[in-house]
Scaffold this active site. Structure first.
Site, PDB file in Angstrom:
ATOM      1  N   GLU A  14       0.807  -1.211   0.000  1.00 18.59           N
ATOM      2  CA  GLU A  14       0.000   0.000   0.000  1.00 18.59           C
ATOM      3  C   GLU A  14       0.848   1.274   0.000  1.00 18.59           C
ATOM      4  O   GLU A  14       0.343   2.352  -0.313  1.00 18.59           O
ATOM      5  CB  GLU A  14      -0.941  -0.013   1.212  1.00 18.59           C
ATOM      6  CG  GLU A  14      -1.954  -1.150   1.149  1.00 18.59           C
ATOM      7  CD  GLU A  14      -2.769  -1.320   2.414  1.00 18.59           C
ATOM      8  OE1 GLU A  14      -3.889  -1.838   2.315  1.00 18.59           O
ATOM      9  OE2 GLU A  14      -2.277  -0.941   3.508  1.00 18.59           O
ATOM     10  N   GLY A  85     -12.429  -4.598   1.963  1.00 15.16           N
ATOM     11  CA  GLY A  85     -13.455  -5.498   1.461  1.00 15.16           C
ATOM     12  C   GLY A  85     -14.704  -4.720   1.086  1.00 15.16           C
ATOM     13  O   GLY A  85     -15.158  -3.835   1.824  1.00 15.16           O
ATOM     14  N   MET A 175      -9.419  -2.573   8.669  1.00 14.69           N
ATOM     15  CA  MET A 175      -8.921  -2.731  10.035  1.00 14.69           C
ATOM     16  C   MET A 175      -8.184  -1.514  10.601  1.00 14.69           C
ATOM     17  O   MET A 175      -7.625  -1.607  11.696  1.00 14.69           O
ATOM     18  CB  MET A 175      -7.994  -3.953  10.114  1.00 14.69           C
ATOM     19  CG  MET A 175      -8.684  -5.262   9.787  1.00 14.69           C
ATOM     20  SD  MET A 175      -7.569  -6.703   9.842  1.00 14.69           S
ATOM     21  CE  MET A 175      -7.109  -6.741  11.578  1.00 14.69           C
ATOM     22  N   GLU A 176      -8.190  -0.382   9.895  1.00 11.59           N
ATOM     23  CA  GLU A 176      -7.379   0.750  10.369  1.00 11.59           C
ATOM     24  C   GLU A 176      -8.028   2.119  10.279  1.00 11.59           C
ATOM     25  O   GLU A 176      -7.689   3.024  11.062  1.00 11.59           O
ATOM     26  CB  GLU A 176      -6.046   0.816   9.578  1.00 11.59           C
ATOM     27  CG  GLU A 176      -5.142  -0.370   9.737  1.00 11.59           C
ATOM     28  CD  GLU A 176      -5.480  -1.521   8.795  1.00 11.59           C
ATOM     29  OE1 GLU A 176      -5.161  -2.679   9.129  1.00 11.59           O
ATOM     30  OE2 GLU A 176      -6.072  -1.254   7.716  1.00 11.59           O
ATOM     31  N   ASP A 199     -11.692  -7.067  -2.750  1.00 17.60           N
ATOM     32  CA  ASP A 199     -12.472  -8.305  -2.689  1.00 17.60           C
ATOM     33  C   ASP A 199     -13.866  -7.960  -2.198  1.00 17.60           C
ATOM     34  O   ASP A 199     -14.139  -6.813  -1.819  1.00 17.60           O
ATOM     35  CB  ASP A 199     -11.802  -9.308  -1.738  1.00 17.60           C
ATOM     36  CG  ASP A 199     -11.755  -8.780  -0.310  1.00 17.60           C
ATOM     37  OD1 ASP A 199     -12.612  -9.168   0.482  1.00 17.60           O
ATOM     38  OD2 ASP A 199     -10.874  -7.947  -0.002  1.00 17.60           O
TER      39      ASP A 199
END
Length: 231
Positions: A14, A85, A175-176, A199
């Site tokens: 990233e 996601g 998650m962040e 995804d």
């Protein structure tokens, strides 16, 4: 005075394109992080100082990294760039969700919001969102300003994704993002969270971790570079 912008990702893929696009780049080891510092020129001819690093996955890694960069480099903005996601049936892989609103997935904000900045959800900066929107339009990338949910576990499967949508109304899950926006808000630093969809949150992590995510990570990274040129 040269303006400073901090860029954070959770994984090497990233941040790689951003780091290698900086001029006069140097690396330092600080607080468990490898921080790349360098210069980047705007379209108006101004030279920005950019610091970029890989935080690692999860809210604690993201929060501690954000606070470290703010303390040490005093950036005028923090940008998080990465993948997520997809939870929105109108979006597709490699489309982008800009985090207009960021909500924790697994946190009782009635308790957390008793402390500064005393809000139960967090927001990307309106000006940065506007710059990103124009950049995405010019790049021809399908995108929305939406809701991003942040939790400390990998969300996969219909039952889990349905629960996330029901509890947060999110367009994407990761998650962040909320942790970065939370710390930025506490420090009154403008923030922007960018997520390219990798995804449809329908793959187990043991399978997902074998994927080559570089294409999707680079979509978000190219957007960051485009935004820097416009600042």
């Amino acid at each position: 005075m040269v303006r400073t912008v901090a860029i954070i990702g959770a994984m090497d893929e990233e941040v790689a394109l951003i780091a290698k696009s900086l001029e006069n780049a140097t690396e330092t080891l600080e607080a468990g992080l490898t921080v790349t510092s360098g210069d980047y020129d705007t379209a108006a001819g101004e030279r920005l100082h950019v610091v970029a690093t890989v935080a690692g996955m999860g809210t604690v890694n993201a929060a501690s990294t954000t606070q470290h960069l703010i303390d040490v480099y005093q950036p005028e903005a923090v940008i998080f760039s990465g993948i997520a996601g997809n939870l929105n049936t109108h979006l597709h892989i490699n489309d982008v969700v800009l985090g207009g609103t960021l909500r924790y997935l697994d946190t009782d904000m009635r308790l957390i919001a008793q402390s500064a900045p005393k809000t139960e959800e967090f927001f990307s900066d309106p000006h940065l969102l506007d710059v990103a929107d124009h950049a995405l339009n010019d790049m021809g990338i399908t995108h929305i300003v939406g809701i991003i949910a942040t939790g400390n576990y990998f969300v996969e499967g219909h039952e889990n994704t349905s629960r996330v949508i029901r509890e947060t109304g999110a367009d994407a899950v990761e998650m962040e993002g909320a942790a970065v926006a939370h710390v930025a808000a506490r420090n009154e630093v403008p923030v922007l969270v960018i997520r390219a969809l990798s995804d449809n949150a329908d793959t187990e992590y043991e399978t997902f971790k074998e994927f080559d995510i570089s294409e999707y990570a680079d979509t978000a990274a190219r957007l960051v570079l485009n935004i820097l040129r416009r600042l």
